[in-house]
Design a protein around this motif. Structure first.
Motif, short mmCIF file in Angstrom:
data_model
loop_
_atom_site.label_atom_id
_atom_site.label_comp_id
_atom_site.label_asym_id
_atom_site.label_seq_id
_atom_site.Cartn_x
_atom_site.Cartn_y
_atom_site.Cartn_z
N ALA A 9 0.85 -1.19 0.00
CA ALA A 9 0.00 0.00 0.00
C ALA A 9 0.88 1.24 0.00
O ALA A 9 1.95 1.25 0.63
CB ALA A 9 -0.90 0.00 1.23
N PRO A 10 0.46 2.26 -0.71
CA PRO A 10 1.23 3.50 -0.67
C PRO A 10 1.07 4.18 0.68
O PRO A 10 0.06 4.03 1.36
CB PRO A 10 0.60 4.35 -1.78
CG PRO A 10 -0.75 3.78 -1.99
CD PRO A 10 -0.68 2.34 -1.60
N ILE A 11 2.08 4.93 1.05
CA ILE A 11 2.06 5.65 2.32
C ILE A 11 2.32 7.13 2.02
O ILE A 11 3.10 7.48 1.14
CB ILE A 11 3.11 5.09 3.30
CG1 ILE A 11 2.93 5.68 4.68
CG2 ILE A 11 4.52 5.30 2.81
CD1 ILE A 11 3.71 4.95 5.75
N VAL A 12 1.62 7.96 2.73
CA VAL A 12 1.77 9.40 2.57
C VAL A 12 2.21 9.97 3.91
O VAL A 12 1.59 9.71 4.93
CB VAL A 12 0.44 10.06 2.13
CG1 VAL A 12 0.59 11.56 2.04
CG2 VAL A 12 -0.04 9.48 0.82
N VAL A 173 0.12 8.15 6.75
CA VAL A 173 -1.20 7.67 6.35
C VAL A 173 -0.98 6.59 5.29
O VAL A 173 -0.34 6.83 4.27
CB VAL A 173 -2.07 8.81 5.77
CG1 VAL A 173 -3.41 8.28 5.31
CG2 VAL A 173 -2.25 9.91 6.79
N MET A 174 -1.49 5.41 5.58
CA MET A 174 -1.33 4.28 4.67
C MET A 174 -2.65 4.05 3.94
O MET A 174 -3.71 3.94 4.57
CB MET A 174 -0.93 3.04 5.47
CG MET A 174 -0.51 1.89 4.68
SD MET A 174 0.02 0.65 5.90
CE MET A 174 0.90 -0.46 4.90
N LEU A 175 -2.62 3.97 2.63
CA LEU A 175 -3.81 3.80 1.83
C LEU A 175 -3.94 2.32 1.47
O LEU A 175 -3.34 1.83 0.53
CB LEU A 175 -3.73 4.66 0.57
CG LEU A 175 -3.47 6.14 0.86
CD1 LEU A 175 -3.21 6.90 -0.42
CD2 LEU A 175 -4.62 6.76 1.62
N VAL A 176 -4.77 1.59 2.23
CA VAL A 176 -4.92 0.14 2.09
C VAL A 176 -6.26 -0.16 1.46
O VAL A 176 -7.29 0.41 1.84
CB VAL A 176 -4.81 -0.55 3.47
CG1 VAL A 176 -4.98 -2.05 3.35
CG2 VAL A 176 -3.49 -0.21 4.14
N ASP A 177 -6.26 -1.09 0.52
CA ASP A 177 -7.48 -1.53 -0.13
C ASP A 177 -8.42 -2.15 0.90
O ASP A 177 -7.97 -2.84 1.83
CB ASP A 177 -7.14 -2.54 -1.23
CG ASP A 177 -8.31 -2.80 -2.13
OD1 ASP A 177 -9.06 -3.77 -1.82
OD2 ASP A 177 -8.50 -2.06 -3.11
N ASP A 178 -9.71 -1.97 0.74
CA ASP A 178 -10.70 -2.50 1.68
C ASP A 178 -10.57 -4.02 1.88
O ASP A 178 -10.79 -4.54 2.96
CB ASP A 178 -12.12 -2.18 1.21
CG ASP A 178 -12.46 -0.71 1.34
OD1 ASP A 178 -11.78 -0.03 2.14
OD2 ASP A 178 -13.39 -0.24 0.68
N VAL A 181 -7.71 -4.74 4.46
CA VAL A 181 -7.76 -4.12 5.78
C VAL A 181 -7.95 -5.18 6.88
O VAL A 181 -7.29 -5.14 7.91
CB VAL A 181 -8.88 -3.06 5.85
CG1 VAL A 181 -9.12 -2.62 7.29
CG2 VAL A 181 -8.53 -1.87 5.01
#
Length: 186
Positions: A9-12, A173-178, A181
């Motif tokens: 997952a990408p992280i911001v 902030v990590m953008l994880v697919d539902d 999760v």
């Protein structure tokens, strides 16, 4: 048997507790302080210019001066001229209306000034990608509004201009697919 499962997952990384500075009115970016500069709360970060607002301000200021002159003139004449005395309440009401409208417009014009909401360093907002060649006529600016190349760019209300905070204190902030999760563990 335990099975290892990896989630990509990408992280911001974002500054923690950074205050967002957004345009609250539309206008052309006239000046802006550079990224990395330390500012105090209440300090001016930049200025937007809206020609329509400026024109309306000048028009209302002229109207107000005329209405003040009209009231002064009627007050001088009211002892000698009964009609002047009768017109005075209407002229005063018109003057009060002009003052109210001018005050409202001046409040709107002050919204063109970008103010630091807290002490901290100016941090660029996430960069806006340049428009493709087929959509080039829709682009108003690209990159960061703090870039010198964007001086004079048109800024819409709600546009995030920059952040003000401490860049050394970050939040991830990590953008994880539902779907993934439920597989995450702290």
């Amino acid at each position: 048997i335990p099975v290892n499962y990896n989630v990509r997952a990408p992280i911001v990384l974002m500054p923690a507790d950074a205050a967002r500075v957004s345009a609250t009115s539309d206008g052309t970016l006239a000046k802006i302080l550079p990224a990395g500069r330390y500012v105090k709360r209440g300090e001016t970060l930049g200025e937007l210019v809206n020609a329509a607002t400026q024109l309306e301000l000048e028009k209302l200021e002229g109207e107000l001066r005329l209405r003040k002159l009209r009231v002064d003139h009627l007050e001088r004449l009211r002892l000698d001229d009964r009609e002047a005395n009768d017109e005075l309440p209407t002229a005063r009401a018109a003057l009060a209306d002009s003052e109210r409208r001018l005050d409202e417009l001046r409040r709107d014009a002050r919204r063109l000034t970008l103010i630091a909401p807290r002490d901290g360093m100016i941090i660029p907002a996430p960069r806006l990608a340049a428009a493709s060649a087929e959509n080039a006529h829709l682009a108003t600016w690209s990159g960061s509004l703090l870039d010198q190349s964007n001086a004079g760019a048109y800024v819409q209300p709600g546009t995030l201009v920059c952040l003000v905070g401490n860049p050394a204190e970050l939040t991830a902030v990590m953008l994880v697919d539902d779907v993934d999760v439920k597989r995450l563990q702290p």
